[in-house]
Design a protein around this motif. Structure first.
Motif, mmCIF file in Angstrom:
data_model
loop_
_atom_site.group_PDB
_atom_site.id
_atom_site.type_symbol
_atom_site.label_atom_id
_atom_site.label_comp_id
_atom_site.label_asym_id
_atom_site.label_seq_id
_atom_site.Cartn_x
_atom_site.Cartn_y
_atom_site.Cartn_z
ATOM 1 N N GLY A 107 31.671 4.763 -8.067
ATOM 2 C CA GLY A 107 30.578 3.568 -7.447
ATOM 3 C C GLY A 107 31.263 2.908 -6.503
ATOM 4 N N LEU A 108 32.501 2.981 -6.440
ATOM 5 C CA LEU A 108 33.161 1.937 -5.399
ATOM 6 C C LEU A 108 33.000 2.762 -4.197
ATOM 7 N N PHE A 109 32.906 4.365 -4.208
ATOM 8 C CA PHE A 109 32.739 4.917 -3.013
ATOM 9 C C PHE A 109 31.491 4.584 -2.262
ATOM 10 N N ASN A 110 30.412 4.442 -3.057
ATOM 11 C CA ASN A 110 29.121 3.871 -2.773
ATOM 12 C C ASN A 110 29.002 2.579 -1.819
ATOM 13 N N THR A 132 25.841 -9.543 1.047
ATOM 14 C CA THR A 132 25.351 -9.816 -0.223
ATOM 15 C C THR A 132 24.736 -8.572 -0.636
ATOM 16 N N LEU A 133 24.939 -8.078 -1.659
ATOM 17 C CA LEU A 133 24.424 -6.474 -2.179
ATOM 18 C C LEU A 133 22.796 -6.868 -2.406
ATOM 19 N N PRO A 134 21.956 -6.043 -1.999
ATOM 20 C CA PRO A 134 20.449 -6.031 -2.279
ATOM 21 C C PRO A 134 20.374 -5.516 -3.872
ATOM 22 N N PRO A 135 19.493 -6.418 -4.329
ATOM 23 C CA PRO A 135 19.207 -5.874 -6.119
ATOM 24 C C PRO A 135 18.945 -4.532 -6.042
ATOM 25 N N LEU A 190 33.429 -7.906 -7.903
ATOM 26 C CA LEU A 190 34.201 -6.886 -7.457
ATOM 27 C C LEU A 190 33.633 -7.043 -5.526
ATOM 28 N N THR A 191 32.468 -7.295 -5.573
ATOM 29 C CA THR A 191 31.910 -7.477 -4.111
ATOM 30 C C THR A 191 32.421 -8.842 -3.331
ATOM 31 N N LYS A 192 32.587 -9.679 -4.588
ATOM 32 C CA LYS A 192 33.347 -11.053 -3.855
ATOM 33 C C LYS A 192 34.821 -10.579 -3.496
ATOM 34 N N LEU A 193 35.421 -9.892 -4.183
ATOM 35 C CA LEU A 193 36.673 -9.506 -3.710
ATOM 36 C C LEU A 193 36.949 -8.442 -2.578
ATOM 37 N N LEU A 194 36.000 -7.681 -2.462
ATOM 38 C CA LEU A 194 35.798 -6.828 -1.161
ATOM 39 C C LEU A 194 35.464 -7.588 -0.038
ATOM 40 N N ASN A 195 34.833 -8.746 -0.089
ATOM 41 C CA ASN A 195 34.408 -9.497 1.176
ATOM 42 C C ASN A 195 35.659 -10.308 1.391
ATOM 43 N N GLN A 196 36.606 -10.528 0.276
ATOM 44 C CA GLN A 196 37.814 -11.350 0.865
ATOM 45 C C GLN A 196 38.653 -10.089 1.457
ATOM 46 N N LEU A 197 38.759 -8.894 1.084
ATOM 47 C CA LEU A 197 39.829 -8.075 1.195
ATOM 48 C C LEU A 197 39.771 -7.440 2.543
ATOM 49 N N VAL A 198 38.436 -7.276 3.251
ATOM 50 C CA VAL A 198 38.223 -6.840 4.632
ATOM 51 C C VAL A 198 38.826 -7.523 5.584
ATOM 52 N N LEU A 227 46.083 -1.436 -2.397
ATOM 53 C CA LEU A 227 45.576 -2.366 -3.230
ATOM 54 C C LEU A 227 45.119 -1.364 -4.366
ATOM 55 N N THR A 228 45.564 -1.399 -5.639
ATOM 56 C CA THR A 228 44.992 -0.715 -6.661
ATOM 57 C C THR A 228 43.776 -1.352 -7.260
ATOM 58 N N LEU A 229 42.519 -0.800 -7.128
ATOM 59 C CA LEU A 229 41.375 -0.869 -7.914
ATOM 60 C C LEU A 229 40.800 0.367 -8.734
ATOM 61 N N ASN A 230 41.853 0.691 -9.443
ATOM 62 C CA ASN A 230 41.886 2.053 -10.097
ATOM 63 C C ASN A 230 41.576 2.052 -11.277
ATOM 64 N N ILE A 231 40.500 1.453 -11.859
ATOM 65 C CA ILE A 231 39.989 1.474 -13.167
ATOM 66 C C ILE A 231 38.327 1.775 -13.022
ATOM 67 N N VAL A 232 37.452 2.164 -14.319
ATOM 68 C CA VAL A 232 36.013 2.232 -14.120
ATOM 69 C C VAL A 232 35.787 0.993 -14.003
ATOM 70 N N ILE A 233 34.466 0.825 -13.336
ATOM 71 C CA ILE A 233 33.854 -0.635 -13.263
ATOM 72 C C ILE A 233 32.603 -0.698 -14.057
ATOM 73 N N LEU A 234 32.448 -1.762 -14.647
ATOM 74 C CA LEU A 234 31.455 -2.158 -15.439
ATOM 75 C C LEU A 234 30.294 -2.798 -14.795
ATOM 76 N N GLU A 235 28.945 -2.551 -14.938
ATOM 77 C CA GLU A 235 27.950 -3.029 -14.180
ATOM 78 C C GLU A 235 28.027 -4.639 -13.940
ATOM 79 N N HIS A 236 28.305 -5.539 -15.049
ATOM 80 C CA HIS A 236 28.345 -6.883 -14.950
ATOM 81 C C HIS A 236 29.612 -7.242 -14.194
ATOM 82 N N GLU A 237 30.354 -6.169 -13.863
ATOM 83 C CA GLU A 237 31.565 -6.620 -12.779
ATOM 84 C C GLU A 237 31.159 -6.447 -11.287
ATOM 85 N N ILE A 238 30.041 -5.925 -10.824
ATOM 86 C CA ILE A 238 29.794 -5.689 -9.664
ATOM 87 C C ILE A 238 29.840 -6.696 -8.657
ATOM 88 N N PRO A 239 29.227 -8.092 -9.007
ATOM 89 C CA PRO A 239 29.405 -9.201 -8.264
ATOM 90 C C PRO A 239 30.677 -9.755 -8.020
#
Length: 755
Positions: free
Chosen positions: A100-103, A461-464, A79-87, A65-77
């Protein structure tokens, strides 16, 4: 041969994916309608993706799956929801540009395999080590590399458990991928967000060399280079084309499947590549792979070349002959469409039907009967499972396991994978119960079977993130120069002075090193692209000088600085757009600071969280780079007598020109001596608003005082500029007006529009 050679195919929509599967692809890369770098493709819904994974795996084909763009701060939630589904989908890998996705993945989603996108511009040894350190399992190597460079990098990658893939067919970008801002600058559609408008394919006023499309390259084809790619150890052969249709994908993948099989079986190649000319192409070149960068790589027409090729192949000259050739090709194209449509019609990505029946009697276990049907062969492929509670049911009128209680807990199975029939409670007696803890255990066991007999990975759930204080209360000025003659500017200011190193060095030449030795105040500034001996020479500067601090736009140099314990700052061309990218660089490679991307706006900047003891920088005045190329922009513009680029071209060439598009907008074609040809916007970036908005956030505001990219614009009084910018930082608002009067052609449109 025993080593697997993966054929990796594009999938811009479901039919293209089916076509790739039926044509023999070993793997497919595709995108959703979010977070992917081909928004002009039809792309997939999440339900489509789940169905595609199921279908592909039936054919022993992997899905990335291509997630091959730069990610904006407000998109992290999101993105996290999508990653929770993808796994829990069985996805075989994700293709990533944003650091940032590597982290995020390394910390919270370690079951996902990360592939470094071509957007990360991987072209030297240090970058391979950088990617291995931050968690990449595969790297797509830059399209500009030749076979010897590919072989060297692949060997190193394998030593560090990283696979390599190389584009072997499809469109070529004139610019280094990930280093192209032409679409972002010219029309506000960033290629780093999947919205490239392909300015390189635009028509321009006819150049001195006689070209209307001076940036338009032929398509890539490594059809006859397969033995060398295999010898180089490349793991995956990648076909470009996520905006192409099913007939294109099937034709190219089927042709390459036959070529690979022929070579594996006999050690010989198929000579006939005629099928590749029957679908969209701009003619073909393999010059990047051969390291032979000639004028023949260009074609002065960005449209489909297949009809022109048909005329040439048939030696059609007369009107009748041309008409016959065109009619024959149209017939071939129509047959391809019909044949592929018939083949993909036999495949489906429908959800499986799921039936759950619940039963239980007094003194017997609570039982769930599971039936999964894919609708094929009248039930012959149905799967049946039975799950029972550990204890038996007992009477309880107040806390009975009712149909409502069961439906509430089991409704989550009505998801992207299954069409769920109405739950069957006919065999469940009334007023009976089991401990609700056991009911949860039963549900989890059902989930295990419905997840392909794999444990379901729970959502995280990502810690703040905390935002740590600035290193300096008052922001300071820094400046960039590229010529030692500007060293006297240091007498006028306490600002940090960065010295821009070129992209190419004469072997074992100490010119750049000696400049830095003579000027200990200069802080080395490394470029984004350093290939082969140029990377080696750049590393030599680091090793011999051991500077206290550097700025680098190249992750390979970043890795070397980390290895040597040198403080490093991530330059603006690493295009950092979110907090997690800062964390990747700091936590994995001890990065001391980073420039925040000039592509994002104030709202996209304001919520970025600073790591502890970390410097944040922002450029407020610089020429706006649109693209940089390993090819030569001058061959097709002002012209050049050399048939191909030579080793000394970068070191010696001092050409400069402009190109003007049909809208009348001109762009400077320029290069640093020792640099790659680059194209710059006609406006300078000038952004006082960022200082007003973010003096509380940024430690340092930066100005570029090199003359690179200035084109025909008037040279500025650099000493005066330094004074006025420093006055502005000290609170003199009149300085803004003064600079605006000096820099008459400027913009901060990127800061206004963002990504």
């Amino acid at each position: 041969m025993s080593r697997k050679i993966e054929l990796l195919a594009p999938g811009g929509d479901v039919d293209a994916i089916k076509a790739a599967i039926i044509a023999g692809a070993n793997a497919i890369y595709c995108g959703l309608d979010i977070f992917n770098a081909r928004n002009r493709a039809a792309n997939l819904s999440f339900d489509d993706l789940v169905g595609v994974i199921k279908l592909a795996h039936e054919y022993e084909c992997e899905v990335f799956l291509t997630l091959n763009i730069v990610i904006l701060e407000h998109e992290i939630p999101a993105l996290t929801k999508l990653l929770n589904q993808l796994v829990n989908t069985g996805i075989d890998g994700i293709i990533v540009q944003d650091l940032g996705l590597f982290n995020l993945v390394k910390k919270f989603f370690p079951s996902l395999h990360i592939h470094a996108s071509t957007q990360l511009t991987t072209h030297n040894e240090g970058q391979i080590l950088f990617l291995a350190k931050i968690g990449a399992t595969r790297a797509n190597l830059s399209r500009e590399l030749n076979l010897a460079e590919i072989k060297s990098l692949t060997s190193l990658a394998h030593d560090n458990d990283v696979l390599t893939e190389v584009f072997v067919h499809g469109a070529l970008c004139i610019a280094f991928s990930g280093q192209c801002y032409s679409s972002s600058v010219s029309v506000g559609n960033s290629g780093n967000r999947g919205r490239c408008s392909q300015a390189c394919r635009d028509e321009y006023e006819i150049t001195n060399a006689g070209n209307k499309f001076p940036l338009n390259l032929k398509d890539n084809s490594a059809w006859f280079d397969l033995p060398e790619l295999v010898d180089a150890g490349v793991d995956s052969l990648k076909v470009e084309g996520r905006i192409k249709g099913a007939q294109y994908v099937h034709t190219v993948v089927d042709s390459w499947r036959k070529q690979i099989n022929q070579f594996v079986d006999t050690g010989k190649l198929l000579a006939d590549d005629s099928a590749l000319y029957k679908v969209f192409n701009r003619d073909f070149t393999n010059s990047f792979l051969k390291g032979n960068l000639t004028k023949d790589m260009f074609i002065d027409n960005p449209r489909d070349n297949s009809f022109t090729h048909a005329n040439e192949k048939s030696n059609a000259i007369s009107v009748v002959q041309i008409q016959e050739a065109q009619d024959d090709l149209r017939a071939d194209k129509n047959k391809i469409v019909d044949d592929v449509a018939a083949k993909v019609a036999t495949l489906n990505i429908d959800k499986s039907d799921l039936a759950l029946s619940f039963s239980g009697k007094l003194g017997q276990p609570f039982t769930v009967n599971i039936t999964i049907s894919d609708g094929k062969d009248e039930g012959q492929n149905n799967k049946h499972y039975v799950v029972e509670s550990a204890s038996t049911m007992f009477t309880s009128e107040q806390s009975a396991v009712t149909s409502d209680a069961i439906a509430k807990r089991f409704k989550s199975f009505k998801n992207s994978r299954y069409n769920v029939a109405e739950f069957d409670f006919s065999q469940l007696a009334d007023n009976l119960t089991i401990p609700f803890k056991e009911l949860t255990e039963v549900k989890n066991k059902v989930a295990y079977y419905l997840n392909g007999e794999k444990e379901v990975i729970p959502a995280v759930t990502l810690p703040p993130l905390a935002s740590h204080p600035k290193l300096n209360e008052k922001p300071t000025l820094s400046l960039l120069i590229s010529d030692e003659k500007d060293a006297h500017l240091g007498d006028l200011t306490d600002a940090d002075i960065y010295f821009k190193l070129p992209e190419s060095f004469k072997k074992r030449c100490n010119k750049q090193r000696d400049i830095l030795v003579r000027n200990p105040r200069f802080i080395p500034w490394f470029p984004a692209v350093l290939i082969g001996k140029d990377y080696i020479e750049a590393v030599r500067i680091l090793e011999e000088l051991k500077p206290d601090r550097i700025v680098t736009n190249n992750t390979g140099i970043a890795y070397k600085a980390f290895e040597m314990g040198i403080e490093w700052i991530a330059g603006p061309f690493l295009n950092t757009t979110n907090s997690y990218a800062l964390l990747t660089m700091q936590e994995e490679l001890n990065c001391a600071g980073a420039f925040i991307s000039n592509e994002i706006n104030r709202n996209q900047i304001k919520n970025i969280k600073r790591p502890a003891n970390f410097k944040m920088l922002y450029s407020i005045y610089h020429p706006i780079l649109m693209m940089t190329s390993r090819q030569c922009f001058f061959q097709q513009t002002v012209g050049c007598n050399k048939p191909s680029i030579e080793d000394g071209c970068m070191l010696k060439c001092q050409k400069a020109t402009t190109i003007t598009n049909v809208k009348g907008i001109s762009f400077a074609v320029d290069k640093q001596l020792g640099g790659y040809p680059s194209i710059y916007n006609h406006e300078q970036f000038l952004n006082f608003d960022a200082v007003k908005d973010f003096s509380h956030l940024f430690d340092e505001f930066f100005i570029d005082l090199t003359d690179i990219g200035s084109g025909s614009k008037a040279q500025q009084d650099k000493a005066a500029l330094i004074k006025h910018f420093e006055d502005f930082l000290d609170g003199d608002l009149e300085a803004e007006l003064t600079v605006n009067n000096l820099v008459t052609v400027s913009t901060n449109a990127q800061y206004q529009q963002g990504l």
